[in-house]
Scaffold this motif. Sequence first.
Motif, mmCIF file in Angstrom:
data_model
loop_
_atom_site.group_PDB
_atom_site.id
_atom_site.type_symbol
_atom_site.label_atom_id
_atom_site.label_comp_id
_atom_site.label_asym_id
_atom_site.label_seq_id
_atom_site.Cartn_x
_atom_site.Cartn_y
_atom_site.Cartn_z
ATOM 1 N N GLY A 15 0.775 -1.218 0.000
ATOM 2 C CA GLY A 15 0.000 0.000 0.000
ATOM 3 C C GLY A 15 0.811 1.275 0.000
ATOM 4 O O GLY A 15 0.491 2.219 -0.722
ATOM 5 N N PRO A 16 1.897 1.387 0.793
ATOM 6 C CA PRO A 16 2.670 2.629 0.853
ATOM 7 C C PRO A 16 3.192 3.081 -0.496
ATOM 8 O O PRO A 16 3.435 4.264 -0.712
ATOM 9 C CB PRO A 16 3.818 2.260 1.802
ATOM 10 N N ALA A 17 3.398 2.141 -1.452
ATOM 11 C CA ALA A 17 3.895 2.549 -2.767
ATOM 12 C C ALA A 17 2.945 3.538 -3.417
ATOM 13 O O ALA A 17 3.353 4.482 -4.080
ATOM 14 C CB ALA A 17 4.062 1.313 -3.660
ATOM 15 N N PHE A 18 1.629 3.320 -3.217
ATOM 16 C CA PHE A 18 0.650 4.214 -3.802
ATOM 17 C C PHE A 18 0.694 5.576 -3.111
ATOM 18 O O PHE A 18 0.574 6.610 -3.738
ATOM 19 C CB PHE A 18 -0.753 3.602 -3.685
ATOM 20 N N ALA A 19 0.903 5.526 -1.802
ATOM 21 C CA ALA A 19 0.896 6.784 -1.055
ATOM 22 C C ALA A 19 2.119 7.630 -1.379
ATOM 23 O O ALA A 19 2.024 8.849 -1.513
ATOM 24 C CB ALA A 19 0.844 6.485 0.439
ATOM 25 N N GLN A 20 3.253 6.989 -1.500
ATOM 26 C CA GLN A 20 4.490 7.730 -1.709
ATOM 27 C C GLN A 20 4.645 8.222 -3.140
ATOM 28 O O GLN A 20 5.173 9.299 -3.373
ATOM 29 C CB GLN A 20 5.685 6.839 -1.331
ATOM 30 N N GLY A 21 4.170 7.425 -4.096
ATOM 31 C CA GLY A 21 4.241 7.843 -5.486
ATOM 32 C C GLY A 21 5.630 8.267 -5.912
ATOM 33 O O GLY A 21 5.847 9.407 -6.319
ATOM 34 N N LYS A 22 6.591 7.364 -5.839
ATOM 35 C CA LYS A 22 7.973 7.676 -6.200
ATOM 36 C C LYS A 22 8.103 7.996 -7.691
ATOM 37 O O LYS A 22 7.393 7.446 -8.528
ATOM 38 C CB LYS A 22 8.884 6.494 -5.872
ATOM 39 N N THR A 23 9.036 8.877 -8.012
ATOM 40 C CA THR A 23 9.441 9.090 -9.392
ATOM 41 C C THR A 23 10.729 8.312 -9.611
ATOM 42 O O THR A 23 11.724 8.552 -8.923
ATOM 43 C CB THR A 23 9.657 10.577 -9.701
ATOM 44 N N LEU A 24 10.692 7.356 -10.546
ATOM 45 C CA LEU A 24 11.843 6.511 -10.822
ATOM 46 C C LEU A 24 12.462 6.936 -12.145
ATOM 47 O O LEU A 24 11.765 7.054 -13.161
ATOM 48 C CB LEU A 24 11.416 5.041 -10.894
#
Length: 348
Positions: free
Chosen positions: A20-29
């Motif tokens: 779930g945290p991946a959606f919250a953080q929304g990293k730019t790769l």
Amino acid sequence: MTRPTLTACALAALAVGIAGPAFAQGKTLYIGMNGGTMEKTYTEHVFPAFEKATGHKVVVVPGTSSDILAKLQAQKDKPQMHVVFLDDGLMYRAIGMGLCQKTAPSPVLEEVYPSSRLKGDMAVGVNMGMTGLAYNKKMFDEKGWAPPSSWMDLADPKYKGKVVVQSAASSTFGLHAFLMYNRIQGGSETNVEPGFKNWRASIGPNVLEYIPSSAKISEMVQTGEAAVFPLTPTAVGAQKEKGVPVEYAQPKEGSVILMVAQCVVANTPDAEPAQKLAAFLLSTEAQEAALKYGAQIPSNTKAKAPAESAEVMEKFQGYMKTAVMVDWDAINEKRPEWNQRWNKEIER
């Protein structure tokens, strides 16, 4: 084939653990790769499925493999890229410099060609190619010649003044041709003396020109100057689409594997999402899209080709059965010395 998509569930099946945290953080790769067709293919047809499934955004840092490697070196302590695509020879160099981290285990690693897994999975081939021989079909048909079948055909007297070779000092195609000739003469990547000793007397008289890259090939075929030359099946296919009368021939000694490999950048603070991206790019979904929209040959052996590419893929998989690997660690160690010798002893 419909445009491939990948749901969050499908990504989870890659065992990369989307949480779930991946959606919250929304990293730019940030991913380093060639610009042009490759960048367009991945940006428009590959990355969107990953972005939708994870909430991350993928941004391309365009450049040649040499450009990307230079950036990696400059940013070694504080990397700004997360994943990079490099030609296999330069990828071995990047691994040796400590610029890559090991690819995380996942089911897709068991689906790729074993030869695409480099140095204990420090990098993995993401699309595949090979250097073999190509020939001017129009000329061959007119003269009644059989297609070439061996690297030694470059020394056949009937091709005098009709062989074109990319410079081994500047082109991987030319280097591959030299190394295969060297092997036939009894040498290896750690002993290139047989190649340097014999090339000028056997293949040399047939060579019309040593060219810095393959850019002139199509022109030289159309003007009737070039009969035989090192090239990849993919490059041959691209030339044929433009109406250039060329065909690919697999040498009996084998073609030389030529791949674009990916690695997750060492010391990145975002290793987890970077590893997820790397795993996704090896999946059938990603590689089928790259094949369909960008003619990128999959490293994943389970990837299916669209109907219009099925015959090409079947032939390629057949070529892979006899394709050989060269020792890039040995090559990179001696390449500057070889380049000097090539320029002095072969091209002079």
